[in-house]
Motif scaffolding. Structure first.
Motif, PDB file in Angstrom:
ATOM      1  N   ASP A  39      10.380  19.812  18.693  1.00  0.00           N
ATOM      2  CA  ASP A  39      11.763  20.277  18.821  1.00  0.00           C
ATOM      3  C   ASP A  39      12.553  20.027  17.538  1.00  0.00           C
ATOM      4  O   ASP A  39      13.317  20.886  17.083  1.00  0.00           O
ATOM      5  CB  ASP A  39      12.454  19.573  19.994  1.00  0.00           C
ATOM      6  N   ARG A  40      12.397  18.848  16.963  1.00  0.00           N
ATOM      7  CA  ARG A  40      13.138  18.515  15.743  1.00  0.00           C
ATOM      8  C   ARG A  40      12.751  19.443  14.592  1.00  0.00           C
ATOM      9  O   ARG A  40      13.606  19.972  13.883  1.00  0.00           O
ATOM     10  CB  ARG A  40      12.860  17.072  15.331  1.00  0.00           C
ATOM     11  N   VAL A  41      11.450  19.611  14.420  1.00  0.00           N
ATOM     12  CA  VAL A  41      10.979  20.427  13.294  1.00  0.00           C
ATOM     13  C   VAL A  41      11.342  21.884  13.481  1.00  0.00           C
ATOM     14  O   VAL A  41      11.817  22.555  12.547  1.00  0.00           O
ATOM     15  CB  VAL A  41       9.450  20.263  13.130  1.00  0.00           C
ATOM     16  N   TYR A  42      11.162  22.420  14.684  1.00  0.00           N
ATOM     17  CA  TYR A  42      11.350  23.853  14.903  1.00  0.00           C
ATOM     18  C   TYR A  42      12.816  24.276  14.909  1.00  0.00           C
ATOM     19  O   TYR A  42      13.121  25.467  14.904  1.00  0.00           O
ATOM     20  CB  TYR A  42      10.667  24.269  16.206  1.00  0.00           C
ATOM     21  N   ALA A  43      13.721  23.311  14.872  1.00  0.00           N
ATOM     22  CA  ALA A  43      15.148  23.628  14.738  1.00  0.00           C
ATOM     23  C   ALA A  43      15.539  23.850  13.285  1.00  0.00           C
ATOM     24  O   ALA A  43      16.671  24.260  12.997  1.00  0.00           O
ATOM     25  CB  ALA A  43      15.996  22.509  15.341  1.00  0.00           C
ATOM     26  N   THR A  44      14.603  23.592  12.346  1.00  0.00           N
ATOM     27  CA  THR A  44      14.905  23.704  10.922  1.00  0.00           C
ATOM     28  C   THR A  44      14.264  24.952  10.329  1.00  0.00           C
ATOM     29  O   THR A  44      13.365  25.557  10.910  1.00  0.00           O
ATOM     30  CB  THR A  44      14.399  22.460  10.163  1.00  0.00           C
ATOM     31  N   SER A  45      14.732  25.312   9.142  1.00  0.00           N
ATOM     32  CA  SER A  45      14.161  26.442   8.407  1.00  0.00           C
ATOM     33  C   SER A  45      12.924  25.973   7.641  1.00  0.00           C
ATOM     34  O   SER A  45      12.889  24.840   7.154  1.00  0.00           O
ATOM     35  CB  SER A  45      15.198  26.991   7.417  1.00  0.00           C
ATOM     36  N   PRO A  46      11.888  26.808   7.543  1.00  0.00           N
ATOM     37  CA  PRO A  46      11.744  28.197   7.985  1.00  0.00           C
ATOM     38  C   PRO A  46      11.180  28.359   9.390  1.00  0.00           C
ATOM     39  O   PRO A  46      10.935  29.481   9.825  1.00  0.00           O
ATOM     40  CB  PRO A  46      10.763  28.759   6.954  1.00  0.00           C
ATOM     41  N   TYR A  47      11.003  27.260  10.112  1.00  0.00           N
ATOM     42  CA  TYR A  47      10.409  27.354  11.445  1.00  0.00           C
ATOM     43  C   TYR A  47      11.272  28.177  12.398  1.00  0.00           C
ATOM     44  O   TYR A  47      10.750  28.884  13.261  1.00  0.00           O
ATOM     45  CB  TYR A  47      10.190  25.952  12.013  1.00  0.00           C
ATOM     46  N   ASN A  48      12.595  28.075  12.230  1.00  0.00           N
ATOM     47  CA  ASN A  48      13.484  28.807  13.136  1.00  0.00           C
ATOM     48  C   ASN A  48      13.507  30.308  12.866  1.00  0.00           C
ATOM     49  O   ASN A  48      14.209  31.055  13.550  1.00  0.00           O
ATOM     50  CB  ASN A  48      14.901  28.225  13.093  1.00  0.00           C
ATOM     51  N   LEU A  49      12.728  30.764  11.883  1.00  0.00           N
ATOM     52  CA  LEU A  49      12.581  32.203  11.638  1.00  0.00           C
ATOM     53  C   LEU A  49      11.402  32.792  12.414  1.00  0.00           C
ATOM     54  O   LEU A  49      11.194  34.004  12.402  1.00  0.00           O
ATOM     55  CB  LEU A  49      12.375  32.457  10.140  1.00  0.00           C
ATOM     56  N   ASN A  50      10.643  31.924  13.077  1.00  0.00           N
ATOM     57  CA  ASN A  50       9.494  32.372  13.850  1.00  0.00           C
ATOM     58  C   ASN A  50       9.979  33.127  15.087  1.00  0.00           C
ATOM     59  O   ASN A  50      10.703  32.579  15.913  1.00  0.00           O
ATOM     60  CB  ASN A  50       8.647  31.162  14.263  1.00  0.00           C
ATOM     61  N   ARG A  51       9.548  34.375  15.234  1.00  0.00           N
ATOM     62  CA  ARG A  51       9.987  35.201  16.358  1.00  0.00           C
ATOM     63  C   ARG A  51       8.918  35.317  17.442  1.00  0.00           C
ATOM     64  O   ARG A  51       9.083  36.077  18.392  1.00  0.00           O
ATOM     65  CB  ARG A  51      10.382  36.596  15.854  1.00  0.00           C
ATOM     66  N   GLN A  52       7.838  34.591  17.304  1.00  0.00           N
ATOM     67  CA  GLN A  52       6.817  34.619  18.340  1.00  0.00           C
ATOM     68  C   GLN A  52       7.261  33.765  19.527  1.00  0.00           C
ATOM     69  O   GLN A  52       7.974  32.783  19.350  1.00  0.00           O
ATOM     70  CB  GLN A  52       5.487  34.092  17.805  1.00  0.00           C
TER      71      GLN A  52
END
Length: 303
Positions: free
Chosen positions: A234-247
């Motif tokens: 959750d912590r990591v995926y709230a940051t860029s560039p992870y939050n650009l993942n549309r899958q």
């Protein structure tokens, strides 16, 4: 009860897409066989539990001493565990290679290349379950998806760039203490799979003149996956560039391969320095392998 559980696992496995679908067991009998293998490997690891606990505590203490020489005491990371923890990694070999492996990858300790994301330094210890001793001079190979869920060599899920895209792939040898440190990035998720890093342990390995591992040149003692606690995801995926993942995101509770791997497949994470993702993460995991095993690599795509 067992048949109901197995039926449920197969139902979940059949619902995942892409990568996950390629790894699901074909029959209930196959799943039973895998579960038996998992239990056998867990029993072998329990025999080595005291050695594993001491092994990991020593690695954490050594890094702590080093960091305290480099940073103020108040900000230096300290060892968190003195007894066996989830990082006793015992993974089953039959479900995990997946369709995105590439043979003959580079021998190196930094796999990042130009990939952006949260830096992840992995302190990996390898123990031979036959002796409960560190497994020295083993080649630990890793591969994972990038921050938006794509694998090097497979930009569309097909092996169209296996000769050119080498990011987040490769590995290095354990030292005399059975330890290797490899730098990568925190992996992204993709449809059907939660965050994970693939791992393969080779022994009696051979290398090519171009600086690559010859994947079929020795014995493959272990094929598995490492996972992460959902709070870190959750912590990591709230940051860029992870939050650009549309899958569509798959959670740990929805990944049947994680269910099979169990709690021993989780990396113990902490901030590399301070308390911010910007400095990167440090992860400890201990892999228990059968030093006499030799599993067959399924994928024939090569660098």
């Amino acid at each position: 009860m067992r048949l109901f559980l197995l039926a449920s696992l197969l139902a979940v496995a059949s619902s995942v897409c892409a990568h996950g679908a390629d790894e699901r067991p074909a029959t209930t009998e196959e799943l039973i066989t895998r579960n038996r293998e998992i239990e056998a490997r867990n029993l072998a690891a329990r025999k080595c539990a005291p050695a594993i606990a001491e092994f990991e505590a020593q690695r954490m203490a050594k890094r702590d001493r080093l960091m305290r020489r480099q940073t103020p005491t108040s900000t230096a990371p300290t060892p968190h565990y003195t007894s066996i923890q989830n990082s006793t990694c015992v993974l089953h070999p039959e479900t995990i290679e997946g369709p995105y492996y590439i043979r003959n990858e580079y021998v190196r300790t930094d796999l990042r290349e130009a990939q952006t994301g949260v830096s992840l330094v992995l302190d990996i210890g390898v123990i031979n379950s036959r002796t409960c001793q560190p497994f020295k001079n083993a080649f630990v190979e890793l591969w994972a998806s990038n921050a938006t869920g794509l694998y090097g060599g497979y930009p569309t899920g097909q092996p169209t760039h296996v000769k050119t895209d080498t990011f987040l792939r490769g590995g290095y040898f354990t030292n005399d203490a059975g330890i290797v440190e490899i730098t990568t990035i925190y992996p992204g998720y993709y449809q059907g799979r939660t965050a994970h890093i693939h791992a393969m342990v080779h022994n009696n390995w051979k290398s090519g003149a171009n600086g690559t591992l010859l994947s079929g040149g020795g014995n493959v003692n272990h094929i598995g996956q490492f996972f992460f606690d959902e709070t870190w995801n959750d912590r990591v995926y709230a940051t860029s560039p992870y939050n650009l993942n549309r899958q569509p995101r798959t959670l740990n509770t929805q990944d049947w391969i994680l269910w099979g791997a169990g709690t021993g497949a989780f990396i113990n994470l902490q901030y590399l320095t301070g308390n911010s993702l910007s400095s990167g993460l440090l992860g400890y995991i201990t892999v228990v392998v059968d030093g006499n095993a030799n599993y067959r690599i399924q994928n024939n795509n090569s660098l």
